[in-house]
Design a protein around this motif. Structure first.
Motif, PDB file in Angstrom:
ATOM      1  N   VAL A  70     -37.099  -7.301  20.512  1.00 15.87           N
ATOM      2  CA  VAL A  70     -38.138  -5.926  20.088  1.00 15.87           C
ATOM      3  C   VAL A  70     -39.449  -6.349  20.225  1.00 15.87           C
ATOM      4  CG1 VAL A  70     -38.522  -3.890  18.908  1.00 15.87           C
ATOM      5  CG2 VAL A  70     -36.216  -4.690  19.182  1.00 15.87           C
TER       6      VAL A  70
ATOM      7  N   LEU B 255     -39.059  -1.628  26.084  1.00 21.57           N
ATOM      8  CA  LEU B 255     -37.830  -2.564  25.685  1.00 21.57           C
ATOM      9  C   LEU B 255     -37.189  -2.757  27.026  1.00 21.57           C
ATOM     10  CD1 LEU B 255     -36.877  -0.192  22.582  1.00 21.57           C
ATOM     11  CD2 LEU B 255     -38.119  -2.116  22.733  1.00 21.57           C
TER      12      LEU B 255
ATOM     13  N   PHE C 123     -32.903  -5.197  20.801  1.00 20.71           N
ATOM     14  CA  PHE C 123     -32.615  -3.882  21.431  1.00 20.71           C
ATOM     15  C   PHE C 123     -31.345  -4.192  22.191  1.00 20.71           C
ATOM     16  CE2 PHE C 123     -32.921  -1.025  25.109  1.00 20.71           C
ATOM     17  CZ  PHE C 123     -32.674  -0.043  24.372  1.00 20.71           C
TER      18      PHE C 123
ATOM     19  N   LEU D 256     -31.197  -0.617  17.720  1.00 22.09           N
ATOM     20  CA  LEU D 256     -31.912  -1.915  17.190  1.00 22.09           C
ATOM     21  C   LEU D 256     -30.640  -2.401  16.605  1.00 22.09           C
ATOM     22  CD1 LEU D 256     -35.286  -0.316  15.582  1.00 22.09           C
ATOM     23  CD2 LEU D 256     -34.878  -1.331  17.961  1.00 22.09           C
TER      24      LEU D 256
END
Length: 169
Positions: free
Chosen positions: A31, A44, A143, A164
């Motif tokens: 991330v 992302l 992620f 997450l």
């Protein structure tokens, strides 16, 4: 007599550990700590370009997932037709809340998908203040996207959500 083709079978790939009754896959990405876009959104990575496999050694029926510019365009079209932004949560809790009864707060929302040639599919995401603090403090590092794929050839078909996580597959 015309030849019939077998119906397409699809699976959902959850790119970290811990989901039941679904194909579980491993394709987590770091991330970003800083905002990458002028709008305050972050990029992302959802998938790499080309063929990719789970990194934890588990078997995958088609052998590998795959995505290229043409299939990514179809994924983006499905994303845009959805009409509501997919959630980014913590530890895939949205998928677990029925079993464990715990809340599934949003860490953010995927607002757009973009294909970057040679790199892969990215989500333009709006993260909550809480998620940004967790990331800044290194409390969440990865992620993990959830996507649908064709079971016959591994082609990525749609992005459903993401999380997450600190327990990447």
């Amino acid at each position: 007599m015309p030849q019939r083709t077998a119906p397409r079978k699809t699976r959902i790939a959850i790119c970290s550990a811990g989901a039941a009754a679904m194909a579980i896959a491993a394709c987590t990405f770091g991330v970003p700590v800083k905002t990458e876009l002028a709008s305050g959104m972050v990029m992302l990575q959802v998938t790499p370009a080309g063929s990719f496999k789970p990194n934890d050694g588990r078997a995958l029926k088609p052998g590998a997932w795959r995505i290229d510019a043409a299939s990514a365009q179809r994924v983006i079209e499905r994303f845009n037709a959805r009409g509501k932004p997919p959630v980014i949560d913590y530890e895939h809790q949205t998928l677990k809340k029925e079993q464990n009864g715990q809340p599934a707060p949003a860490a953010g929302w995927m607002r757009d998908l973009r294909w970057i040639e040679g790199q892969g599919l990215y989500a333009v995401a709006e993260l909550t203040a809480r998620a940004r603090e967790y990331i800044k403090a290194n409390e969440y590092l990865y992620f993990s996207p959830v996507f649908e794929y064709d079971e016959r050839d591994g082609t990525v078909l749609a992005v459903h959500m993401g999380a997450l996580t600190n327990d990447p597959g």
